[in-house]
Design a protein around this motif. Structure first.
Motif, PDB file in Angstrom:
ATOM      1  N   VAL A 239      70.279 -10.845   7.200  1.00  0.00           N
ATOM      2  CA  VAL A 239      71.021 -11.527   8.261  1.00  0.00           C
ATOM      3  C   VAL A 239      72.307 -12.102   7.699  1.00  0.00           C
ATOM      4  CG1 VAL A 239      70.981 -13.442   9.908  1.00  0.00           C
ATOM      5  CG2 VAL A 239      68.902 -12.088   9.506  1.00  0.00           C
ATOM      6  N   PHE A 240      73.401 -11.913   8.421  1.00  0.00           N
ATOM      7  CA  PHE A 240      74.679 -12.520   8.074  1.00  0.00           C
ATOM      8  C   PHE A 240      75.361 -12.945   9.367  1.00  0.00           C
ATOM      9  CE2 PHE A 240      79.333 -11.714   7.144  1.00  0.00           C
ATOM     10  CZ  PHE A 240      79.535 -12.958   6.538  1.00  0.00           C
ATOM     11  N   ASN A 241      75.567 -14.240   9.521  1.00  0.00           N
ATOM     12  CA  ASN A 241      76.205 -14.768  10.715  1.00  0.00           C
ATOM     13  C   ASN A 241      77.693 -14.960  10.482  1.00  0.00           C
ATOM     14  OD1 ASN A 241      73.763 -15.069  12.277  1.00  0.00           O
ATOM     15  ND2 ASN A 241      73.238 -16.784  10.934  1.00  0.00           N
ATOM     16  N   THR A 242      78.499 -14.371  11.344  1.00  0.00           N
ATOM     17  CA  THR A 242      79.946 -14.507  11.234  1.00  0.00           C
ATOM     18  C   THR A 242      80.557 -14.296  12.608  1.00  0.00           C
ATOM     19  OG1 THR A 242      81.889 -13.817   9.954  1.00  0.00           O
ATOM     20  CG2 THR A 242      80.426 -12.066  10.737  1.00  0.00           C
ATOM     21  N   ASN A 243      81.848 -14.531  12.709  1.00  0.00           N
ATOM     22  CA  ASN A 243      82.578 -14.303  13.951  1.00  0.00           C
ATOM     23  C   ASN A 243      83.036 -12.855  13.977  1.00  0.00           C
ATOM     24  OD1 ASN A 243      84.374 -14.176  16.086  1.00  0.00           O
ATOM     25  ND2 ASN A 243      85.224 -16.214  15.712  1.00  0.00           N
ATOM     26  N   VAL A 244      82.397 -12.050  14.800  1.00  0.00           N
ATOM     27  CA  VAL A 244      82.719 -10.630  14.808  1.00  0.00           C
ATOM     28  C   VAL A 244      84.140 -10.373  15.303  1.00  0.00           C
ATOM     29  CG1 VAL A 244      81.844 -10.146  17.131  1.00  0.00           C
ATOM     30  CG2 VAL A 244      81.786  -8.352  15.393  1.00  0.00           C
ATOM     31  N   THR A 245      84.695 -11.294  16.088  1.00  0.00           N
ATOM     32  CA  THR A 245      86.075 -11.122  16.548  1.00  0.00           C
ATOM     33  C   THR A 245      87.035 -11.132  15.362  1.00  0.00           C
ATOM     34  OG1 THR A 245      85.534 -12.191  18.637  1.00  0.00           O
ATOM     35  CG2 THR A 245      87.866 -12.012  18.088  1.00  0.00           C
ATOM     36  N   VAL A 247      86.329 -10.149  12.341  1.00  0.00           N
ATOM     37  CA  VAL A 247      86.150  -8.863  11.663  1.00  0.00           C
ATOM     38  C   VAL A 247      86.922  -7.769  12.389  1.00  0.00           C
ATOM     39  CG1 VAL A 247      84.465  -7.102  10.993  1.00  0.00           C
ATOM     40  CG2 VAL A 247      83.895  -9.531  10.754  1.00  0.00           C
ATOM     41  N   LEU A 248      86.766  -7.732  13.701  1.00  0.00           N
ATOM     42  CA  LEU A 248      87.436  -6.687  14.477  1.00  0.00           C
ATOM     43  C   LEU A 248      88.953  -6.851  14.450  1.00  0.00           C
ATOM     44  CD1 LEU A 248      84.995  -6.499  17.522  1.00  0.00           C
ATOM     45  CD2 LEU A 248      85.083  -5.014  15.514  1.00  0.00           C
ATOM     46  N   TYR A 250      90.717  -8.249  12.069  1.00  0.00           N
ATOM     47  CA  TYR A 250      91.203  -7.854  10.750  1.00  0.00           C
ATOM     48  C   TYR A 250      91.326  -6.334  10.663  1.00  0.00           C
ATOM     49  CZ  TYR A 250      91.884  -7.665   5.742  1.00  0.00           C
ATOM     50  OH  TYR A 250      92.430  -7.422   4.494  1.00  0.00           O
ATOM     51  N   SER A 251      90.302  -5.650  11.155  1.00  0.00           N
ATOM     52  CA  SER A 251      90.320  -4.184  11.102  1.00  0.00           C
ATOM     53  C   SER A 251      91.392  -3.609  12.013  1.00  0.00           C
ATOM     54  CB  SER A 251      88.949  -3.639  11.517  1.00  0.00           C
ATOM     55  OG  SER A 251      87.941  -4.165  10.696  1.00  0.00           O
ATOM     56  N   HIS A 252      91.696  -4.328  13.090  1.00  0.00           N
ATOM     57  CA  HIS A 252      92.628  -3.825  14.098  1.00  0.00           C
ATOM     58  C   HIS A 252      94.074  -4.204  13.797  1.00  0.00           C
ATOM     59  CE1 HIS A 252      94.113  -2.623  18.007  1.00  0.00           C
ATOM     60  NE2 HIS A 252      94.489  -3.860  18.299  1.00  0.00           N
ATOM     61  N   LEU A 253      94.274  -5.432  13.255  1.00  0.00           N
ATOM     62  CA  LEU A 253      95.627  -5.980  13.169  1.00  0.00           C
ATOM     63  C   LEU A 253      96.174  -6.120  11.754  1.00  0.00           C
ATOM     64  CD1 LEU A 253      95.262  -8.861  15.792  1.00  0.00           C
ATOM     65  CD2 LEU A 253      96.475  -6.697  16.108  1.00  0.00           C
ATOM     66  N   ALA A 254      95.359  -6.530  10.788  1.00  0.00           N
ATOM     67  CA  ALA A 254      95.891  -6.882   9.476  1.00  0.00           C
ATOM     68  C   ALA A 254      96.585  -5.693   8.820  1.00  0.00           C
ATOM     69  CB  ALA A 254      94.761  -7.387   8.582  1.00  0.00           C
ATOM     70  N   ASN A 255      97.799  -5.951   8.318  1.00  0.00           N
ATOM     71  CA  ASN A 255      98.590  -4.880   7.689  1.00  0.00           C
ATOM     72  C   ASN A 255      98.657  -3.630   8.575  1.00  0.00           C
ATOM     73  OD1 ASN A 255      98.954  -6.408   5.290  1.00  0.00           O
ATOM     74  ND2 ASN A 255      96.914  -5.796   4.605  1.00  0.00           N
TER      75      ASN A 255
END
Length: 340
Positions: A239-245, A247-248, A250-255
Motif C-alpha cells: 500500500v502507498f497513499n499519495t495524491n494521484v493528481t 502523479v498524473l 507530473y507525467s502530463h506537465l513536467a518538462n
C-alpha cells in the motif's frame, strides 16, 4: 521411492517433506522428470509465503524455474525422450509430471546446468525490453537489482543503452557492476542529481521499475525525461497513499511531460511462437540460451547459494531478512555422489 518437496505450510512456515512417489500413467503430451536444480523466485515466492496472494492458497508446493532430466515420455510426445535434460516452469518437487504444451525446452549441449533455471528470470526481464522504445544510444535506469532487475539491466545494455542501476543494497550494486551495468547508484538522497549528471540534465528515456514497490515507481518519475517511459516490470505490491493528481500532472506537465506508463507482465506474450506475433515466451527463452552460451548474459555472479532442499527454511529466511547475501538461490536435488 521417496519424493522430496518444499512446502509452504502456512504464512512464513517452510518445510521440506518426503512422501512416497508412485509413478502414474502419463497423458499423451506429458513427461515425467527428476529435478536437477530449481531456482527460487524471491519476489513471487516470498509474496506467496507471506500468504498475501489470493491465487496461492497455502499449503502448497511453490516453484518457478527448473532444469530436470526426463524419465519417461507420453505416447504423443515427439520432441523429448528419456535422458534428455530440459528447462521447464517446474515446482520444488523432486519428481513431477510436466505438460509439454507448457514451456519445456531441451537444454543445449554444454550449457552450465546451474544457469539454466535463470532462463525464466531472464525471460521475465525480457518483457520490459519488448514493450520498450529502447534504442542504441539511449540512457536507461533500472530500480531494483535483484535477479529480474539485474537481468533487465543487462538486456537493456545488450540492446545498446547506457544503463544506470539503482538499489539500496551495496552488494547488489557490486554484482550489477560485475555483470556490466554501466553505472550503479545507491538509492536515497542525491540519486536524481547523480542521474541528471550522467544524462547531462536530460533524464533517462526509459525507466524500468523492478522492485514492485509503488512508492519507488512514483519517485522514479523524476528520473525520466520528456517523452520518456516508465516500464512496470515488478508486480506492484503493498500500500502507498499519495495524491494521484500530482502523479498524473507530473507525467502530463513536467518538462512537457508526456511520460508513458507501460506494463511488462511476463504473460502478455503467447507461450509458443505464432506467425502473427513476433515475440513469445519460447522465442525469448531460446534467445536467452544463446546469450548464455556466448556469455553475453552474465549468470554466475547472480548465484549466491547452491543448497540442498532440506535447507529450504533457511533459504527463504535469508531471502527475506538478509538480501545482501541471498539473491540467486538454487536447490540442488542430486543425491550424494550422483554424477551429472
Amino acid at each position: 521411492m521417496k519424493n522430496r518437496k518444499v512446502m509452504f505450510m502456512s504464512p512464513l512456515q517452510v518445510q521440506t517433506v518426503e512422501e512416497e512417489y508412485v509413478p502414474g500413467g502419463l497423458g499423451d503430451n506429458e513427461i515425467s522428470v527428476k529435478l536437477i536444480y530449481s531456482l527460487i523466485s524471491p519476489g513471487t515466492e516470498q509474496a506467496m509465503l507471506a500468504g498475501t496472494e489470493s491465487w496461492a492458497q497455502l499449503p502448497l508446493c511453490p516453484g518457478y524455474a527448473s532444469v530436470s532430466r526426463v524419465l519417461e515420455a507420453g505416447q504423443g510426445v515427439k520432441d523429448f525422450k528419456p535422458g534428455d535434460v530440459v528447462f521447464h516452469y517446474g515446482s520444488h518437487c523432486e519428481y513431477q509430471t510436466v505438460e509439454v504444451r507448457d514451456v519445456v525446452l531441451k537444454v543445449p549441449d554444454g550449457l552450465n546446468l546451474k544457469w539454466v533455471p535463470f532462463t525464466r528470470m531472464a525471460t521475465v526481464a525480457f518483457t520490459s525490453l519488448r514493450v520498450s522504445n529502447i534504442e542504441l544510444g539511449d540512457k536507461v535506469s533500472v530500480t531494483g537489482l535483484g535477479l529480474v532487475g539485474n537481468l533487465a539491466a543487462q538486456l537493456a545494455r545488450l540492446q545498446g543503452a547506457t544503463v544506470i542501476g539503482v538499489d539500496l543494497s551495496k552488494e547488489r550494486l557490486r554484482t550489477a557492476s560485475q555483470c556490466g551495468v554501466n553505472y550503479t547508484l545507491e538509492a536515497g538522497s542525491g540519486v536524481k542529481e547523480k542521474l541528471m549528471e550522467i544524462t547531462r540534465g536530460n533524464g533517462v528515456s526509459s525507466h524500468i521499475e523492478a522492485t514492485g514497490v509503488p512508492q519507488v515507481a512514483v519517485e522514479s518519475l523524476q528520473y525520466i525525461g520528456s517523452e520518456g517511459e516508465i516500464i512496470l516490470l515488478g508486480s506492484p505490491r503493498g500500500v502507498f497513499n499519495t495524491n494521484v493528481t500530482d502523479v498524473l500532472n507530473y507525467s502530463h506537465l513536467a518538462n512537457f511531460g508526456c511520460i508513458t506508463f507501460k506494463g511488462a507482465h511476463e504473460w502478455r506474450y503467447p507461450t509458443e511462437p505464432d506467425r502473427f506475433v513476433k515475440h513469445s515466451l519460447v522465442r525469448n527463452s531460446l534467445i536467452v540460451f544463446d546469450l548464455m552460451q556466448r556469455q553475453q548474459l552474465q549468470i554466475e555472479p547472480l548465484i549466491s547459494h547452491v543448497i540442498k532442499p532440506e535447507q529450504a527454511a533457511d533459504a527463504y529466511q535469508g531471502l527475506r531478512t538478509d538480501k545482501d547475501r541471498y539473491n540467486g538461490v538454487l536447490f540442488d536435488w542430486s543425491a550424494e555422489g550422483e554424477a551429472r
